[in-house]
Design an enzyme around this catalytic site. Structure first.
Site, PDB file in Angstrom:
ATOM      1  N   TYR A 144      36.588   1.535  31.950  1.00  0.00           N
ATOM      2  CA  TYR A 144      38.009   1.774  32.222  1.00  0.00           C
ATOM      3  C   TYR A 144      38.327   1.216  33.593  1.00  0.00           C
ATOM      4  CZ  TYR A 144      42.382   4.413  32.967  1.00  0.00           C
ATOM      5  OH  TYR A 144      43.681   4.773  33.213  1.00  0.00           O
ATOM      6  N   ASP A 239      34.103  -3.368  39.569  1.00  0.00           N
ATOM      7  CA  ASP A 239      35.102  -2.300  39.691  1.00  0.00           C
ATOM      8  C   ASP A 239      34.377  -1.093  40.288  1.00  0.00           C
ATOM      9  OD1 ASP A 239      37.283  -0.445  37.397  1.00  0.00           O
ATOM     10  OD2 ASP A 239      36.697  -0.130  39.485  1.00  0.00           O
ATOM     11  N   LYS A 267      39.990   5.974  44.857  1.00  0.00           N
ATOM     12  CA  LYS A 267      39.385   7.304  45.018  1.00  0.00           C
ATOM     13  C   LYS A 267      38.917   7.561  46.459  1.00  0.00           C
ATOM     14  CE  LYS A 267      38.201   7.129  40.117  1.00  0.00           C
ATOM     15  NZ  LYS A 267      38.980   8.163  39.458  1.00  0.00           N
TER      16      LYS A 267
END
Ligand code: KE4
Length: 428
Positions: A144, A239, A267
């Site tokens: 994702y 990623d 994050k």
């Protein structure tokens, strides 16, 4: 555990917010029941609107590596707020956090800050296409990279949780340029690359997957991607929205010694405020506007409050020599304790972990890709989830997520968690 207030708040929220949440994974759809409404959090604990305390293994889906309301972050945001909350002008603070990030992460000369991991990955793909003048990308089933159109093809996390890995609204025109490969299967990637000569701009990968549970790369997988990309003029995009500044100060590039061409962050880099970023060497980053032709922009990119939070977080991480070892040790301790508790009760399971990421799969075979992750018994997971929640332990409300260990967790917290697993194991 009483959840009256959360239940009432959920009803109200659903009148004015789709599904009552601003991000689908929070809705408990995969596990049933009413989502918990957070009221506050400090250290290893989150407190809901009914006054229940939970040992938190979600930690805002990764950012709170040092525990909630980390004091240096809180202080930095309070102080910065007094000077104004946004200017839409360059600030010295952005240069300061950029210099620190560049000093911590291998193979990057410049970094561009944005407002989410989605924006970071979306921008990285556009940059790769603009730099290489090629259109196609390879992503991996179950990975994702946020909710931009190019990625909602066999996407993990909430997309697979709700059975919409290929979301309506993504046009065929977009989908045709996203090629799908199997995670941890380098031969599959090689076949796809060789079947699309001179058409692939980038391979984007979670170098440690965290959106189909936690799935570390098998030996040689990342190295194989590097070799393939170098041989075929394809950019390798790591990623690291989840893994960046978490699995090592320099992320997985440092941990595994494999060089990416572009790295995405989110994050942790924002200390809990909305920050994403993407970074690369000069020859690639200089293609970005305003110097180069690849356009990317954002009103709140580099927002002073977010930069203050992120800088305080990165400084704390960078200056703490023992942090990564402490997180590794706590995660290993938890893994061994959960395994013992489940084995003692003959519960079929497998546990994946690396650094401060861990996931429990109720499956008898190793979980190495999306296909094997999807074989986990979701009914068992639901019982496990609610058993933990009712005992004051908050894990991800989906089997397709990773747990995140924070430095604020004590061994008492870990022992409490293991004891809860032991009790639940008797019911599984
Ligand atoms: P955001 O746009 O949600 O900040 O980041 C997207 C993203 C990109 N790359 C990776 C590896 C990610 O894990 C994420 C977001 N992670 C999910 C949790 N698996 C966010 C939780 C949510 O969707 O609410």
């Amino acid at each position: 555990m009483l959840y009256q207030r959360s239940s009432a708040l959920f009803k109200e929220a659903q009148n004015v917010i789709p599904g009552g949440v601003n991000s689908p994974v929070r809705a408990f759809k995969a596990v049933g029941g009413t989502p918990i409404f957070a009221k506050s959090a400090k250290g290893a604990y989150v407190y809901d609107e009914d006054g229940n305390r939970f040992i938190d293994y979600i930690n805002s889906w990764g950012p709170m590596i040092l525990g909630h309301a980390h004091q240096p972050v809180v202080d930095a945001v309070i102080e910065k707020t007094k000077e104004g909350t946004s200017f839409g002008m360059p600030t010295a603070l952005e240069t300061e956090i950029a210099e620190l990030a560049v000093s911590m992460v291998p193979n990057i000369d410049k970094i561009r800050f944005v407002n989410s991991g989605t924006e970071a990955c979306m921008s990285a793909i556009r940059l790769a296409r603009g730099y290489t003048q090629k259109d196609k990308i390879i992503k991996f089933s179950g990975c994702y990279h946020g909710h931009s159109d190019s990625f909602l093809i066999a996407a993990g996390s909430g997309a697979v949780t709700f059975g919409t890995p290929n979301s309506p609204g993504v046009t065929q025109g977009t989908a045709k340029d996203t090629l799908l490969a199997r995670y941890n299967d380098i031969e599959n990637v090689r076949e796809i690359v060789e079947a699309n000569p001179n058409e692939i701009a980038a391979i984007i990968v979670e170098p440690v997957a965290g959106n189909m549970g936690c799935i570390p790369p098998v030996e040689g997988f990342l190295e194989g991607l590097r070799t393939l990309c170098s041989a075929h003029d394809i950019l390798l995009i790591f990623d690291e929205v989840m893994t960046g500044f978490r699995l090592a100060k320099g992320g997985v590039q440092q941990l595994k010694g494999v060089d990416a061409d572009i790295v995405c962050f989110g994050k942790v880099v924002g200390g809990g405020l909305p920050v994403g970023a993407f970074a690369s060497r000069n020859e690639i980053m200089n293609h970005l506007a305003p110097n180069g032709p690849v356009y990317q922009a954002g009103t709140l990119s580099g927002n002073p409050l977010a930069m203050a939070a992120g800088l305080a977080m990165l400084k704390s991480i960078n200056s703490d020599k023992g942090l990564m070892n402490r997180l590794d040790e706590k995660t290993k301790y938890l893994r061994n304790g959960i395994a013992d508790a489940l084995n003692k009760n003959n519960v079929v399971h497998t546990i994946n972990s690396i650094g401060s990421m861990i996931s429990v799969h109720f499956s008898e075979e190793p979980v190495v890709d999306f296909e094997s992750a999807a074989k986990g018994n979701n009914d068992t997971f639901k019982t496990f989830f609610h058993g933990m929640l009712s005992r004051g332990i908050y894990i991800a409300p989906s089997a397709f997520e990773s747990w995140f260990i924070t430095d604020a967790l004590t061994y008492q917290d870990l022992n409490e968690t293991i004891a809860a697993v032991e009790e639940i194991a008797k019911e599984l």
